[in-house]
Motif scaffolding. Structure first.
Motif, short mmCIF file in Angstrom:
data_model
loop_
_atom_site.label_atom_id
_atom_site.label_comp_id
_atom_site.label_asym_id
_atom_site.label_seq_id
_atom_site.Cartn_x
_atom_site.Cartn_y
_atom_site.Cartn_z
N ARG A 1 -65.39 -53.91 -1.69
CA ARG A 1 -65.22 -55.28 -2.16
C ARG A 1 -66.34 -56.17 -1.63
NH1 ARG A 1 -63.25 -60.17 -0.88
NH2 ARG A 1 -62.76 -59.60 1.27
N ILE A 2 -66.70 -55.96 -0.37
CA ILE A 2 -67.73 -56.80 0.25
C ILE A 2 -69.12 -56.20 0.10
CG2 ILE A 2 -68.53 -57.78 2.44
CD1 ILE A 2 -65.56 -57.84 3.31
N GLY A 3 -69.22 -54.89 0.30
CA GLY A 3 -70.52 -54.24 0.33
C GLY A 3 -71.11 -53.94 -1.03
N LEU A 4 -70.25 -53.63 -2.02
CA LEU A 4 -70.76 -53.26 -3.34
C LEU A 4 -71.51 -54.41 -4.02
CD1 LEU A 4 -70.93 -50.86 -5.23
CD2 LEU A 4 -68.78 -51.60 -6.29
N PRO A 5 -70.97 -55.64 -4.03
CA PRO A 5 -71.75 -56.75 -4.59
C PRO A 5 -73.07 -56.96 -3.86
CG PRO A 5 -69.46 -57.39 -4.40
CD PRO A 5 -69.60 -56.09 -3.66
N ALA A 6 -73.04 -56.83 -2.53
CA ALA A 6 -74.28 -56.98 -1.75
C ALA A 6 -75.27 -55.88 -2.10
CB ALA A 6 -73.97 -56.96 -0.26
N GLY A 7 -74.76 -54.64 -2.25
CA GLY A 7 -75.64 -53.54 -2.62
C GLY A 7 -76.21 -53.69 -4.02
N LEU A 8 -75.35 -54.11 -4.96
CA LEU A 8 -75.81 -54.33 -6.33
C LEU A 8 -76.84 -55.45 -6.37
CD1 LEU A 8 -72.45 -54.00 -8.30
CD2 LEU A 8 -74.36 -52.37 -8.27
N GLN A 9 -76.60 -56.49 -5.57
CA GLN A 9 -77.58 -57.58 -5.49
C GLN A 9 -78.92 -57.04 -5.00
OE1 GLN A 9 -76.48 -61.14 -3.23
NE2 GLN A 9 -78.58 -61.25 -2.47
N GLY A 10 -78.86 -56.21 -3.95
CA GLY A 10 -80.09 -55.63 -3.42
C GLY A 10 -80.81 -54.77 -4.45
N LEU B 1 -78.04 -49.88 -2.35
CA LEU B 1 -76.59 -49.80 -2.50
C LEU B 1 -75.95 -49.43 -1.16
CD1 LEU B 1 -74.10 -49.87 -4.34
CD2 LEU B 1 -74.48 -47.44 -4.79
N PHE B 2 -76.55 -48.49 -0.44
CA PHE B 2 -76.01 -48.07 0.84
C PHE B 2 -76.26 -49.11 1.93
CE2 PHE B 2 -76.40 -44.06 -1.47
CZ PHE B 2 -75.13 -43.52 -1.26
N VAL B 3 -77.35 -49.85 1.81
CA VAL B 3 -77.59 -50.96 2.74
C VAL B 3 -76.48 -51.98 2.61
CG1 VAL B 3 -79.12 -52.88 3.32
CG2 VAL B 3 -80.09 -50.63 2.81
N GLY B 4 -76.10 -52.28 1.36
CA GLY B 4 -74.98 -53.20 1.13
C GLY B 4 -73.68 -52.66 1.67
N MET B 5 -73.45 -51.36 1.51
CA MET B 5 -72.23 -50.76 2.03
C MET B 5 -72.17 -50.81 3.55
SD MET B 5 -70.18 -49.93 -0.33
CE MET B 5 -69.07 -48.92 0.63
N SER B 6 -73.32 -50.64 4.22
CA SER B 6 -73.33 -50.74 5.68
C SER B 6 -73.00 -52.16 6.12
CB SER B 6 -74.69 -50.30 6.24
OG SER B 6 -75.71 -51.24 5.92
N MET B 7 -73.45 -53.16 5.33
CA MET B 7 -73.11 -54.54 5.61
C MET B 7 -71.60 -54.77 5.43
SD MET B 7 -72.30 -57.65 4.16
CE MET B 7 -72.76 -57.41 2.46
N GLY B 8 -71.03 -54.16 4.37
CA GLY B 8 -69.59 -54.25 4.16
C GLY B 8 -68.82 -53.62 5.30
N MET C 1 -67.27 -64.68 5.66
CA MET C 1 -65.99 -65.30 5.30
C MET C 1 -65.23 -64.48 4.26
SD MET C 1 -67.38 -69.23 5.09
CE MET C 1 -65.83 -70.06 4.79
N GLY C 2 -65.86 -63.40 3.79
CA GLY C 2 -65.20 -62.52 2.83
C GLY C 2 -65.59 -62.76 1.39
N TYR C 3 -66.54 -63.63 1.15
CA TYR C 3 -67.00 -63.93 -0.22
C TYR C 3 -68.32 -63.21 -0.46
CZ TYR C 3 -63.45 -67.57 -0.32
OH TYR C 3 -62.25 -68.24 -0.29
#
Length: 448
Positions: A241-250, A67-74, A382-384
């Motif tokens: 908005r950007i990092g949470l989906p990425a973190g949840l995916q992870g 989750l935090f990895v995704g947030m760092s990406m966001g 691109m923000g998606y």
């Protein structure tokens, strides 16, 4: 602009991609090399059970920190867009929001790791002769979470501004300390798994401290002021908005990997040890390819902020060609050298045999994973973030879960388990390509 920074919105794209990606690639490979040193030392001097214990925690550790990895990406995307648009006040706020998340998140993760390790490792079916060592490793490892979070978020901020060199330097110093402590604690003091965990924990604080010090000594919008650490509403919402989906995916990806690890555990400690060694070798290929994912993410986000939409396609194409070559050369090369590479971790012929089995099905076609991830990097730049999350979870994670409960259940073999990886990568990458082509239409008229 500082000599460490790189303007991604002007000039030749491929040259700058290489300048940006190589230090990032070296950082990731170096980090994994030092992690491999942990496994080599514990495997050679503490035995197969200790090697299996450390390796069996990887999927669970990733599950807890993703989750935090995704947030760092966001944070990296928000920072990159602000820099590209020359909104330096927003960039300054993004910096302090990101580092505040890092410090708070690191403290929370100490307790999560300590209390969650034992029940979750039991849930994974970790064998009785391994689980106590696995729990010990995780509980010590998570004491280093504040340092790890500080490094990950701080390095993401530096990279969003084009600085991939200093994170490499900091990681090198921390990694050397890690190796030295491994040798002292495991070989000299016979501390086994605990020694490896303590060495890793210390190196995390060293790398994190260097990144924080570098940000404090920076100038302008990149300067970190500890008294200004707090959440800024606009920045935190965009990061979420950007990092949470990425973190949840992870996280959900890690759940599928935990399920796969549980399936591997059913074959016993020898297979677990072979899988651990093979997956660690594959990690070198993965992180080399992942540097192109992060490159696509950073370059795309800066150019989106600068509204230079005509460069987006060029960035994706050149990153894809590069990741294809890197993945094919390293993946096939590692498989061809598999017996020799695996023997570095453990000399048991059975361990080596099972490691080769995994590498033939996962490592050789690894370039498919690189192409899949690089596509995601462009979409997120691109923000998606929700779209690639849904596609990845469906095409890779859900597919693997269904595969385990159907194909693997019918044909209970390592081949049936490992072949799910390349099939899922190909399917998911194909759908990501379609999504990208749909999304880019939005910007065609703006380019014209």
């Amino acid at each position: 602009m500082s000599n460490n920074m790189l303007d991604m919105t002007d000039g030749p794209i491929f040259k700058k991609i290489i300048i940006f990606a190589i230090p990032l690639m070296l950082s990731s490979i170096l980090q994994l090399l030092f992690n491999a040193a942990d496994l080599v030392v514990v495997g050679q001097f503490a035995g197969s059970n200790s090697l299996a214990a450390v390796g069996s925690t990887n999927a669970l550790i990733n599950l807890l920190v993703n989750l935090f990895v995704g947030m760092s990406m966001g944070a990296s995307v928000v920072m990159g867009r602000s820099i590209g648009a020359r909104r330096y006040d927003d960039a300054h706020k993004a910096l302090h929001t990101a580092m505040f998340i890092a410090f708070v998140g690191g403290i929370i993760m100490i307790f999560v790791g300590y209390f969650a390790s034992s029940p979750m490792l039991k849930l994974m079916g970790t064998p009785e002769d391994v689980i106590n060592l696995s729990v010990l490793y995780m509980q010590i490892y998570f004491l280093g979470m504040p340092g790890l979070m500080a490094y990950n978020f701080g390095a993401a901020i530096l990279r969003s501004a084009g600085d991939t060199k200093r994170p490499l330097y900091f990681l090198t110093i921390a990694g050397i300390v890690n190796v030295i402590l491994n040798l002292i604690l495991v070989i000299g003091f016979h501390m086994g798994v605990a020694g490896v965990a303590i060495a890793t924990c210390a190196s995390q604080y060293i790398s994190g401290s260097f990144v924080v010090a570098a940000l404090i000594k920076s100038e302008g919008y990149m300067q970190l002021h500890l008294k200004e650490l707090r959440f800024h509403e606009d920045q935190i919402l965009e990061m979420l908005r950007i990092g949470l989906p990425a973190g949840l995916q992870g996280i959900i990806f890690s759940i599928s990997n935990v399920l796969i690890q549980s399936s591997i555990n059913s074959f016993g400690p020898i297979v677990m040890a072979g899988n651990t060694a093979a997956s660690n070798i594959e990690g070198f290929v993965y992180v080399a390819m992942n540097s192109l994912y992060q490159t696509a993410l950073s370059f795309t986000s800066q150019n989106m902020g600068a509204k230079k939409y005509d460069r987006i396609d060029k960035i994706l194409i050149q990153c894809q060609l590069t990741v294809f070559v890197v993945g094919l050369v390293l993946g096939v090369g590692a498989y061809m050298c598999a017996p020799k590479l695996l023997s570095i971790y453990n000399s048991d012929p059975e361990v080596i045999k099972y490691g080769v089995t995994r590498m033939s099905l996962v490592c050789a076609p690894y370039f498919l994973c690189g192409c899949m991830d690089t596509m995601v990097g462009s979409l997120r730049g691109m923000g998606y973030s929700i779209m690639p999350m849904i596609v990845s979870l469906t095409g890779a994670c859900l597919f693997r879960v269904i595969w385990i409960f159907t194909v693997f259940s019918m044909y209970h073999s390592l081949f049936a388990l490992y072949v799910s990886y390349p099939i899922s990568w190909f399917l998911t990458a194909s759908v990501h390509l379609v999504c990208y082509l749909v999304v880019r239409r939005k910007y065609v008229n703006k380019i014209a």
